[in-house]
Design an enzyme around this catalytic site. Structure first.
Site, PDB file in Angstrom:
ATOM      1  N   ARG A   1       0.822  -1.210   0.000  1.00 34.61           N
ATOM      2  CA  ARG A   1       0.000   0.000   0.000  1.00 34.61           C
ATOM      3  C   ARG A   1       0.858   1.263   0.000  1.00 34.61           C
ATOM      4  O   ARG A   1       0.345   2.365   0.213  1.00 34.61           O
ATOM      5  CB  ARG A   1      -0.911   0.001   1.231  1.00 34.61           C
ATOM      6  CG  ARG A   1      -1.890  -1.171   1.255  1.00 34.61           C
ATOM      7  CD  ARG A   1      -2.621  -1.235   2.578  1.00 34.61           C
ATOM      8  NE  ARG A   1      -3.502  -2.391   2.624  1.00 34.61           N
ATOM      9  CZ  ARG A   1      -3.808  -3.061   3.735  1.00 34.61           C
ATOM     10  NH1 ARG A   1      -3.292  -2.689   4.881  1.00 34.61           N
ATOM     11  NH2 ARG A   1      -4.631  -4.093   3.693  1.00 34.61           N
TER      12      ARG A   1
ATOM     13  N   HIS B   1      -9.497  24.401 -13.216  1.00 35.90           N
ATOM     14  CA  HIS B   1      -9.949  25.726 -13.636  1.00 35.90           C
ATOM     15  C   HIS B   1      -9.841  25.909 -15.148  1.00 35.90           C
ATOM     16  O   HIS B   1      -8.980  25.324 -15.812  1.00 35.90           O
ATOM     17  CB  HIS B   1      -9.150  26.818 -12.915  1.00 35.90           C
ATOM     18  CG  HIS B   1      -7.679  26.535 -12.838  1.00 35.90           C
ATOM     19  ND1 HIS B   1      -7.126  25.836 -11.792  1.00 35.90           N
ATOM     20  CD2 HIS B   1      -6.655  26.842 -13.671  1.00 35.90           C
ATOM     21  CE1 HIS B   1      -5.823  25.724 -11.970  1.00 35.90           C
ATOM     22  NE2 HIS B   1      -5.507  26.333 -13.114  1.00 35.90           N
ATOM     23  N   LEU B   2     -10.731  26.743 -15.658  1.00 36.67           N
ATOM     24  CA  LEU B   2     -10.707  27.180 -17.048  1.00 36.67           C
ATOM     25  C   LEU B   2     -10.378  28.667 -17.052  1.00 36.67           C
ATOM     26  O   LEU B   2     -11.103  29.472 -16.470  1.00 36.67           O
ATOM     27  CB  LEU B   2     -12.069  26.942 -17.711  1.00 36.67           C
ATOM     28  CG  LEU B   2     -12.197  27.389 -19.168  1.00 36.67           C
ATOM     29  CD1 LEU B   2     -11.348  26.517 -20.080  1.00 36.67           C
ATOM     30  CD2 LEU B   2     -13.665  27.354 -19.609  1.00 36.67           C
TER      31      LEU B   2
ATOM     32  N   ASP C   1      -4.972  23.209 -15.151  1.00 37.33           N
ATOM     33  CA  ASP C   1      -5.387  24.096 -16.237  1.00 37.33           C
ATOM     34  C   ASP C   1      -6.170  23.223 -17.218  1.00 37.33           C
ATOM     35  O   ASP C   1      -5.602  22.463 -17.989  1.00 37.33           O
ATOM     36  CB  ASP C   1      -4.136  24.700 -16.881  1.00 37.33           C
ATOM     37  CG  ASP C   1      -4.410  25.496 -18.150  1.00 37.33           C
ATOM     38  OD1 ASP C   1      -5.532  25.427 -18.697  1.00 37.33           O
ATOM     39  OD2 ASP C   1      -3.476  26.172 -18.623  1.00 37.33           O
TER      40      ASP C   1
ATOM     41  N   CYS D   1       2.312  20.867  -9.842  1.00 39.61           N
ATOM     42  CA  CYS D   1       0.864  20.752 -10.044  1.00 39.61           C
ATOM     43  C   CYS D   1       0.424  19.300  -9.886  1.00 39.61           C
ATOM     44  O   CYS D   1      -0.522  19.012  -9.178  1.00 39.61           O
ATOM     45  CB  CYS D   1       0.470  21.272 -11.424  1.00 39.61           C
ATOM     46  SG  CYS D   1       0.641  23.054 -11.601  1.00 39.61           S
TER      47      CYS D   1
ATOM     48  N   ASN E   1      -1.359  16.243 -19.099  1.00 42.10           N
ATOM     49  CA  ASN E   1      -1.087  15.458 -17.901  1.00 42.10           C
ATOM     50  C   ASN E   1      -1.676  14.052 -17.974  1.00 42.10           C
ATOM     51  O   ASN E   1      -1.044  13.079 -17.557  1.00 42.10           O
ATOM     52  CB  ASN E   1      -1.619  16.175 -16.664  1.00 42.10           C
ATOM     53  CG  ASN E   1      -1.102  17.581 -16.492  1.00 42.10           C
ATOM     54  OD1 ASN E   1      -1.855  18.485 -16.131  1.00 42.10           O
ATOM     55  ND2 ASN E   1       0.169  17.821 -16.770  1.00 42.10           N
TER      56      ASN E   1
END
Length: 326
Positions: A136, A267-268, A229, A169, A237
């Site tokens: 784990r 987010h946009l 993004d 990110c 990604n």
């Protein structure tokens, strides 16, 4: 019973979120870049890689850049010069004049600093998958609080001071190995043309599968991404970490299965709204597949190239350009 819903493709799940963000894009909130965003907190998308590779088809995605960047991470590099030499310029705006980004992903994955040296998290996970696949603790982290940038200093200034140019990110990822049933092993071997239908019908046991070294485990990967993004970054990604899953599975002799993409702040940007509406007007096409060379299983990370990664049946709509908010 699996809780991850892969009945819809990753792309359709992605577009559902893009539609929601676009429909609410009149609610603009301030952000670090000064551009303004419409944002949500918390979402989860998934793709079963046996059903296709999640390169979006509603716009052409820069796959070569994705592959070069991932191999750059896996080599432990943090200087953009080798990327720039291959005309991959995705990190240029944040680097020092010498091309340095500070201890970003490659450094954290391969050379995490500790009191008695460094830790190679990638090789540690691979070793654990081979010796204790049901662990784990199959985790790789890029989030190191001691190396986070000072938000009052420009990215290249942080890199010059030995800090990360940008806070990671895509923050942390975890692998999960699950033993395959006899029926799943046979199905995989038949699909991969390792065994014939006649052999399956005459020798239904597992002994022949063991002799042919048919994998005994599925491998999943879940990425936690603190910031996404949605128009420009997330398509990059998802393909990058799906490829990482495929590479690690090849490395340890398992079958790549589910890539699970979990988000914090997604987010946009307000200057991506028109591009998002164009993308939403397009019809989703069949997801492509990837084929990895046999070298991927054993070659040194320094020796792998994009020639070892082949995308098949990728038929996207044209690319859609949008500004990067810095």
């Amino acid at each position: 019973m699996p809780l991850i819903d892969t009945a819809q493709s990753y792309e359709n799940q992605y577009l559902n979120v893009l539609q929601h963000l676009s429909a609410n894009s009149d609610v603009v909130e301030p952000d670090r870049t000064g551009t303004g965003t419409t944002r949500l907190f918390g979402a989860q998308l998934a793709q079963d890689l046996r059903k296709g590779f999640p390169l979006l088809t509603t716009k052409k995605v820069f796959s070569r850049g994705i592959f070069e960047e991932l191999l750059w991470f896996l080599r432990g590099e943090t200087n953009i010069k080798s990327l720039v030499s291959k005309n991959v310029n995705i990190w240029n705006e944040w680097a020092t004049d010498d091309g340095e980004l500070g201890p970003v992903y490659g450094a954290m994955w391969r050379n995490w600093p500790c009191a008695d040296g460094t830790i190679d998290q990638i090789e540690s996970v691979i070793a654990e998958l081979r010796s204790n696949p049901e662990s784990r603790c199959l985790i790789v982290s890029a989030w190191n609080p001691g190396l986070l940038p000072d938000p009052t200093i420009a990215p290249h200034g942080n890199a010059a001071r030995g800090k990360q140019a940008l806070p990671p990110c895509h923050t942390l990822f975890q692998f999960f190995a699950q033993r395959m049933s006899q029926a799943e092993r046979w199905r995989w071997a038949l699909d991969a043309a390792i065994v014939s239908r006649d052999l399956y019908e005459s020798v239904p046991g597992e002994e022949v599968l063991d002799e042919l070294q048919v994998p005994t485990y599925f491998l999943d990967c879940q990425l936690y991404q603190r910031s996404g993004d949605w128009f420009l970054g997330v398509p990059f990604n998802c393909a990058s970490y799906s490829l990482l899953l495929a590479i690690i599975a090849k490395r340890v002799g398992m079958v790549a299965r589910n890539f699970i993409h979990t988000f914090g702040d997604l987010h946009l940007y307000s200057n991506h709204r028109d591009q998002a509406l164009l993308q939403l007007s397009r019809e989703v096409r069949k997801a492509p597949d990837i084929i990895l060379s046999e070298r991927v299983a054993t070659a040194d990370w320094q020796d792998l190239t994009t020639d070892d990664i082949i995308v098949t049946d990728y038929n996207p709509h044209p690319g859609i350009k949008a500004p990067v908010s810095t």
